[in-house]
Design a protein around this motif. Structure first.
Motif, short mmCIF file in Angstrom:
data_model
loop_
_atom_site.label_atom_id
_atom_site.label_comp_id
_atom_site.label_asym_id
_atom_site.label_seq_id
_atom_site.Cartn_x
_atom_site.Cartn_y
_atom_site.Cartn_z
N LEU A 39 -2.72 55.54 79.36
CA LEU A 39 -3.96 56.23 79.03
C LEU A 39 -4.78 56.53 80.29
CD1 LEU A 39 -5.01 54.42 75.75
CD2 LEU A 39 -4.12 56.72 76.02
N LYS A 40 -4.09 56.69 81.42
CA LYS A 40 -4.75 57.08 82.66
C LYS A 40 -4.67 58.60 82.75
CE LYS A 40 -5.22 54.14 86.11
NZ LYS A 40 -5.20 53.41 87.30
N THR A 41 -5.83 59.22 82.99
CA THR A 41 -5.87 60.67 83.01
C THR A 41 -6.96 61.15 83.97
OG1 THR A 41 -6.00 62.63 81.61
CG2 THR A 41 -7.46 60.82 81.05
N ILE A 46 -19.53 62.29 86.61
CA ILE A 46 -20.81 62.84 87.07
C ILE A 46 -21.12 62.30 88.46
CG2 ILE A 46 -23.30 62.87 86.67
CD1 ILE A 46 -22.72 63.01 83.70
N TYR A 47 -20.89 61.00 88.65
CA TYR A 47 -21.03 60.44 90.00
C TYR A 47 -19.91 59.47 90.23
CZ TYR A 47 -22.72 58.47 94.26
OH TYR A 47 -22.79 58.09 95.56
N PHE A 61 -20.08 65.01 90.58
CA PHE A 61 -19.22 65.92 89.82
C PHE A 61 -17.83 66.05 90.44
CE2 PHE A 61 -23.58 67.19 88.90
CZ PHE A 61 -23.56 67.06 87.52
N LYS A 62 -17.08 64.96 90.36
CA LYS A 62 -15.73 64.90 90.90
C LYS A 62 -14.74 64.68 89.76
CE LYS A 62 -17.03 64.82 95.25
NZ LYS A 62 -16.69 65.75 96.24
N ILE A 63 -13.54 65.18 89.94
CA ILE A 63 -12.44 64.88 89.02
C ILE A 63 -11.73 63.66 89.59
CG2 ILE A 63 -10.28 65.72 88.01
CD1 ILE A 63 -12.71 67.27 87.04
N ILE A 64 -11.64 62.61 88.77
CA ILE A 64 -11.02 61.36 89.22
C ILE A 64 -9.95 60.94 88.22
CG2 ILE A 64 -13.10 60.59 90.43
CD1 ILE A 64 -13.55 58.65 88.04
#
Length: 158
Positions: A39-41, A46-47, A61-64
């Motif tokens: 379930l890692k995606t 937001i921070y 606002f990063k995609i992690i």
């Protein structure tokens, strides 16, 4: 009596299912620190960083990459609790409305008493855990008190 903010009674059973699944998974996650990789995606954060004022390049606002099982458990508890607490009863009269209102006020007061005691007596990361549990306590206290008072009134009626 018409309560515009209450959901239809048919959602209560679904709410109980979600609430119980969320509670069981949340307790297991908290007790074991287990987080499955399946379930890692990628998620929008937001921070992303240790502190809002750290000055790192982590930023806003990063995609992690994140395991989302804990978020799913929390959402199940919140949505399930709201469905259980705020669906109409089969008989929704002024007495039930009064029980609902008194239970809600009582839950908020008890919640903030618990929070005040935690602020005074609990420190460091344990306080952070208390704050996590404190997200859910108003709903739990409300549901327990409302259903207890409803059950108590039903037993007095018989």
């Amino acid at each position: 009596m018409r309560n515009h903010f209450l959901l239809p009674h048919k959602y209560k059973a679904f709410g109980w299912v979600l609430l119980i699944i969320g509670l069981i998974s949340g307790i297991l996650l908290y007790a074991t620190d287990f987080e499955p990789d399946m379930l890692k995606t990628s998620v929008l954060s937001i921070y992303n960083g240790d502190s809002l004022f750290s000055g790192t390049d982590k930023g806003w606002f990063k995609i992690i990459e994140n395991g989302i099982i804990d978020e799913l458990s929390a959402l199940a508890i919140i949505i399930g609790g709201l469905l259980v607490g705020f669906t109409r009863e089969k008989v929704e009269d002024e007495f039930i409305y009064q029980l609902r209102t008194e239970s809600l006020v009582w839950a908020i007061i008890v919640n903030y008493i618990i929070l005040a005691l935690a602020v005074i007596f609990v420190y460091d990361m344990v306080f952070f855990n208390v704050m996590i549990f404190n997200m859910f306590t108003p709903l739990f206290i409300f549901i327990i008190r409302f259903n207890f008072l409803k059950l108590k009134s039903n037993s007095h009626d018989e």
